[in-house]
Design a protein around this motif. Structure first.
Motif, PDB file in Angstrom:
ATOM      1  N   THR B 318     -49.665  53.270  -9.784  1.00 26.48           N
ATOM      2  CA  THR B 318     -49.057  52.957  -8.494  1.00 26.48           C
ATOM      3  C   THR B 318     -47.627  53.492  -8.466  1.00 26.48           C
ATOM      4  O   THR B 318     -47.241  54.214  -7.557  1.00 26.48           O
ATOM      5  CB  THR B 318     -49.065  51.441  -8.257  1.00 26.48           C
ATOM      6  N   ILE B 364     -36.803  49.475  -4.341  1.00 27.71           N
ATOM      7  CA  ILE B 364     -36.757  48.288  -3.478  1.00 27.71           C
ATOM      8  C   ILE B 364     -37.559  47.157  -4.105  1.00 27.71           C
ATOM      9  O   ILE B 364     -37.106  46.016  -4.171  1.00 27.71           O
ATOM     10  CB  ILE B 364     -37.289  48.636  -2.066  1.00 27.71           C
ATOM     11  N   ALA B 370     -41.196  40.826  -3.446  1.00 29.66           N
ATOM     12  CA  ALA B 370     -42.064  40.501  -2.301  1.00 29.66           C
ATOM     13  C   ALA B 370     -42.360  41.731  -1.453  1.00 29.66           C
ATOM     14  O   ALA B 370     -43.377  41.789  -0.769  1.00 29.66           O
ATOM     15  CB  ALA B 370     -41.429  39.414  -1.449  1.00 29.66           C
ATOM     16  N   ALA B 371     -41.485  42.725  -1.540  1.00 27.19           N
ATOM     17  CA  ALA B 371     -41.660  43.910  -0.695  1.00 27.19           C
ATOM     18  C   ALA B 371     -42.878  44.738  -1.090  1.00 27.19           C
ATOM     19  O   ALA B 371     -43.282  45.629  -0.363  1.00 27.19           O
ATOM     20  CB  ALA B 371     -40.407  44.779  -0.758  1.00 27.19           C
ATOM     21  N   VAL B 372     -43.476  44.422  -2.240  1.00 27.37           N
ATOM     22  CA  VAL B 372     -44.628  45.210  -2.702  1.00 27.37           C
ATOM     23  C   VAL B 372     -45.754  45.182  -1.663  1.00 27.37           C
ATOM     24  O   VAL B 372     -46.597  46.067  -1.596  1.00 27.37           O
ATOM     25  CB  VAL B 372     -45.129  44.687  -4.075  1.00 27.37           C
ATOM     26  N   ILE B 373     -45.699  44.203  -0.804  1.00 29.26           N
ATOM     27  CA  ILE B 373     -46.733  44.019   0.202  1.00 29.26           C
ATOM     28  C   ILE B 373     -46.711  45.159   1.242  1.00 29.26           C
ATOM     29  O   ILE B 373     -47.681  45.418   1.922  1.00 29.26           O
ATOM     30  CB  ILE B 373     -46.542  42.632   0.869  1.00 29.26           C
ATOM     31  N   LEU B 374     -45.590  45.863   1.332  1.00 36.59           N
ATOM     32  CA  LEU B 374     -45.506  46.962   2.301  1.00 36.59           C
ATOM     33  C   LEU B 374     -45.915  48.304   1.710  1.00 36.59           C
ATOM     34  O   LEU B 374     -45.859  49.330   2.374  1.00 36.59           O
ATOM     35  CB  LEU B 374     -44.078  47.069   2.840  1.00 36.59           C
ATOM     36  N   TRP B 375     -46.311  48.315   0.463  1.00 35.43           N
ATOM     37  CA  TRP B 375     -46.681  49.557  -0.215  1.00 35.43           C
ATOM     38  C   TRP B 375     -47.818  50.259   0.520  1.00 35.43           C
ATOM     39  O   TRP B 375     -48.741  49.615   0.976  1.00 35.43           O
ATOM     40  CB  TRP B 375     -47.067  49.223  -1.660  1.00 35.43           C
ATOM     41  N   ARG B 376     -47.717  51.554   0.621  1.00 41.48           N
ATOM     42  CA  ARG B 376     -48.682  52.418   1.301  1.00 41.48           C
ATOM     43  C   ARG B 376     -48.674  52.268   2.818  1.00 41.48           C
ATOM     44  O   ARG B 376     -49.583  52.746   3.485  1.00 41.48           O
ATOM     45  CB  ARG B 376     -50.107  52.175   0.799  1.00 41.48           C
ATOM     46  N   SER B 377     -47.681  51.577   3.376  1.00 38.26           N
ATOM     47  CA  SER B 377     -47.603  51.578   4.836  1.00 38.26           C
ATOM     48  C   SER B 377     -46.899  52.864   5.277  1.00 38.26           C
ATOM     49  O   SER B 377     -46.198  53.500   4.500  1.00 38.26           O
ATOM     50  CB  SER B 377     -46.856  50.346   5.331  1.00 38.26           C
ATOM     51  N   PHE B 378     -47.107  53.208   6.530  1.00 38.19           N
ATOM     52  CA  PHE B 378     -46.560  54.449   7.076  1.00 38.19           C
ATOM     53  C   PHE B 378     -45.052  54.481   6.929  1.00 38.19           C
ATOM     54  O   PHE B 378     -44.460  55.483   6.521  1.00 38.19           O
ATOM     55  CB  PHE B 378     -46.970  54.557   8.541  1.00 38.19           C
ATOM     56  N   LEU B 379     -44.439  53.335   7.202  1.00 39.40           N
ATOM     57  CA  LEU B 379     -42.987  53.229   7.121  1.00 39.40           C
ATOM     58  C   LEU B 379     -42.492  53.600   5.722  1.00 39.40           C
ATOM     59  O   LEU B 379     -41.568  54.395   5.566  1.00 39.40           O
ATOM     60  CB  LEU B 379     -42.570  51.800   7.450  1.00 39.40           C
ATOM     61  N   LEU B 382     -42.902  57.194   4.865  1.00 40.72           N
ATOM     62  CA  LEU B 382     -41.864  57.957   5.556  1.00 40.72           C
ATOM     63  C   LEU B 382     -40.535  57.877   4.803  1.00 40.72           C
ATOM     64  O   LEU B 382     -39.872  58.895   4.573  1.00 40.72           O
ATOM     65  CB  LEU B 382     -41.696  57.377   6.965  1.00 40.72           C
ATOM     66  N   LEU B 383     -40.164  56.666   4.395  1.00 41.01           N
ATOM     67  CA  LEU B 383     -38.917  56.463   3.659  1.00 41.01           C
ATOM     68  C   LEU B 383     -38.927  57.271   2.362  1.00 41.01           C
ATOM     69  O   LEU B 383     -37.950  57.915   2.002  1.00 41.01           O
ATOM     70  CB  LEU B 383     -38.735  54.980   3.329  1.00 41.01           C
TER      71      LEU B 383
END
Lengths: 255, 415
Positions: B318, B364, B370-379, B382-383
């Motif tokens: 990952t 991050i 807790a931010a791991v939950i946003l992994w593989r999102s478009f945002l 993009l970042l």
């Protein structure tokens, strides 16, 4: 109702959109399968298609279709048929065609090159998202009188759910980093179908990383039978409510 | 001539037993302590199949305790079962069960003090607190033993193979399951651990501190509570080991703390939450390892310096590498990264564009788990893209200037 659905389906198939969309998906699937031989990588590449492209096309197609068929709809409304049936036939036809395109477009390459549970889950999520965004697009369409405006609203739904919402969540997590946020983020995930689909996939793709810290909490939730039931229930709710509200507006709408 | 040499060799193999005087045979239910007390140094006590009871069986002279088809020696949950303080004591073929459970005296299946040239081989130990416990001993051989504990909690069990202040020893072909630490070494030098299977222990699979000049070869560490943790040691060789499925917030393939001048070569790290976590370590070499499907392949803390990470395969992780600061004093060179997107115009099989293995999002997540939950999102994608083009937050020097285009073919013992 059945007859109406049949004509709506005929109509979409005649527009050749369905064929082009299916062809596009087949091409995408073939190229992904050709490039990477590892199943994990295949589902990763497909994930981005499912979460980005599929909702976009669903949203745009559904709202375009609604306005292209407006004359037919008006004609039907003059007939002694229920408004509900007219709406549902339109909506179901769109949802059916979008889902079929996915099943055929990705299913055939899967049959040829093989698939695993991850990819099948992905296909299910793709179908769910298609229906959800078609519903949202119908909702946008019945609320406006202008085709361009409806497409605009559909697109903003799409941008909101796939980009803006995550930015908002990231900001929230960032600014409240000192608090235990597990339950909050779990709640926030349910408010966005794209996130929900993505996280169901994460549970399968990045399981090792998720075993740490917060991930273990999510794993406990989404890994349990109860969690699977709740998350698929919420996904189903997302598939139903936009079209339900669209139907309510449609019933009272003055054409 | 040749047969003579073979004959001589064969005789010399049996010599310790042949030369060691008489064989005392005990039958089921016999008193082992009495037999030990009556034996002359160098005798062999042969336990016939059956069942023997006793605890704190003390041996203070050279002896061989030999079991015929695994006789059971039951400690009745009291104290240590065997206590040894002598040279040339050999245990073979015993089935030792039920030691006492005491953290005060560290009850063990077999406990050695101040011993030399002892062997423990082909034994089966079950439900012992510590299984094999050695202190202040040298030239110990522990081989082909199976050590099982069914404790549910970490504090209910001791270590499988425990060495304290030992040297010149060999630990090979053992299976350790369900203990606290599989293998525990403290102040142990010049010792080899080879081909052991350490699985499902409550704390660490392998745990060593202040144990210099040791090597760990071809072992398997799987599903241990917190993986493998090694500290305060220099000159260690870890080769061809398999670290697998160590899952959890504080679980590691290997945790290296204050390890210097060591080599980690040809190992496989598969499906761990963190493959290697390293802090305060210097001058180590990581070569030809394969990192597959880990959450984080490598957590390289900024307190490490002059380490070389070279010619490894990073496949399907990952996150490849993460760190906690902006200082990078380590070298990454010619690794294969499956996320590399560069090209190779001059066809030297090395990418022309450097690879930055740290992505913004892993920084991050390092700060806010807790931010791991946003992994593989478009945002996030993009970042990461933006960060790759114009690095601003990720450390400038965490860079592989010559990434490999194709994965290495690392044929190892476990693949």
């Amino acid at each position: 109702m059945y007859k109406l659905l049949k004509y709506s389906l005929y109509d979409i198939v005649k527009s050749r959109f369905a064929l082009l969309y299916t062809l596009f998906l087949v091409l995408v699937a073939i190229s992904i399968y050709q490039v990477s031989e590892d199943m994990g990588k295949v589902s990763l590449s497909l994930l981005n298609i499912m979460l980005m492209i599929v909702p976009l096309i669903a949203a745009v197609f559904a709202s375009t279709h609604f306005f292209n068929n407006l004359e037919f709809t008006e004609l039907m409304l003059a007939q002694p048929v229920k408004r509900r049936d007219v709406f549902l036939s339109q909506f179901l036809a769109v949802a059916f065609v979008l889902s079929m395109a996915l099943i055929v477009g990705f299913g055939v390459p899967m049959l040829i090159w093989g698939a695993d549970v991850t990819i099948l889950t992905l296909l299910g999520i793709g179908i769910g998202l298609s229906v959800i965004f078609a519903g949202l697009a119908f909702l946008a369409s019945v609320m406006t009188r202008d085709k361009a405006k409806a497409i605009g609203i559909s697109l903003s739904f799409w941008i909101y759910f796939s980009l803006v919402y995550d930015g908002f969540v990231l900001y929230l997590i960032y600014s409240l980093a000192d608090y235990p946020l597990e339950k909050t983020t779990l709640g926030l995930v349910f408010l966005n179908p794209v996130d929900l689909g993505r996280i169901i996939m994460l549970m399968q793709l990045d399981i090792s990383a998720l075993m740490g810290y917060t991930g273990a909490f999510f794993q406990n939730f989404f890994g349990s039978f109860q969690g699977i039931l709740i998350s698929s229930g919420v996904l189903l709710l997302w598939m139903l409510w936009p079209s339900y509200f669209a139907l309510r507006v449609f019933r009272k709408k003055d054409f | 001539m040749k047969t003579l040499i073979v004959l001589l060799f064969a005789i010399s193999c049996f010599l310790p037993n042949l030369a060691s005087g008489t064989v005392i045979k005990l039958t089921s239910g016999g008193n082992i302590q009495m037999a030990i007390d009556n034996a002359q140094p160098g005798d062999t006590i042969l336990l016939a199949a059956g069942r023997y009871e006793g605890h704190d069986l003390t041996i203070r002279k050279p002896l061989t305790i030999w079991g015929e088809s695994y006789p059971v020696v039951d400690g009745m949950h009291k104290g240590n079962i065997f206590l040894v303080a002598a040279e040339n004591v050999h245990f073979k073929g015993l089935h030792i069960i039920n030691s006492g459970k005491s953290t005060m005296e560290d009850s063990a299946g077999i406990k050695f003090f101040d011993s030399k040239s002892c062997t423990v081989s082909d034994n089966l130990l079950e439900e012992t607190y510590f299984a094999l416990h050695f202190s202040n001993s040298e030239e110990i051989t522990v081989s082909n033993n199976r050590l099982f504990s069914s404790a549910e909690k970490e504090y209910q069990t001791g270590n499988g193979i425990h060495l304290w202040k030992c040297k010149n020893s060999t630990i090979e072909n053992n299976t350790v399951m369900g203990h606290r630490d599989g293998i525990y070494l403290e102040f142990v030098t010049n010792t080899v651990s080879r081909q052991n299977t350490i699985e499902g222990n409550k704390r660490y699979g392998l745990h060593f501190m202040f144990s210099h000049d040791n090597s760990y070869l071809q072992n398997t560490f799987r599903r241990n509570g917190a993986g493998v943790a090694v500290m305060y040691t220099h000159n260690v060789l870890m080769q061809e080991n398999l670290f697998e499925e160590n899952w959890g917030a504080s679980s590691y393939g290997i945790l290296l703390k204050d390890i210097t001048d060591s080599q980690v070569i040809n190992n496989i790290f598969r499906k761990n939450t963190i493959g290697i976590y390293m802090e305060g370590s210097s001058r180590n070499t990581f070569q030809n390892n394969s990192f597959q499907q880990n959450g984080w392949a490598f957590k390289l803390m900024a307190s490490c310096d002059r380490n070389t990470i070279e010619a490894n395969n990073f496949l399907g992780n990952t996150f490849d590498i993460s760190t906690n600061g902006s200082v990078v004093l380590n070298t990454l060179n010619q690794n294969y990264w499956d996320k590399y997107e560069g090209y190779d115009l001059d066809k030297d099989r090395l990418g022309d564009v450097p690879y930055r293995p740290i992505n913004l999002f892993s920084m991050i997540v390092e700060k806010i788990p807790a931010a791991v939950i946003l992994w593989r999102s478009f945002l996030v994608t993009l970042l990461d893209r933006m960060e790759k083009v114009i690095p601003s937050i990720t450390p400038e020097n965490m860079i592989d200037n010559s990434p490999k285009m194709k994965p290495y073919d690392l044929g190892t013992a476990h693949s």
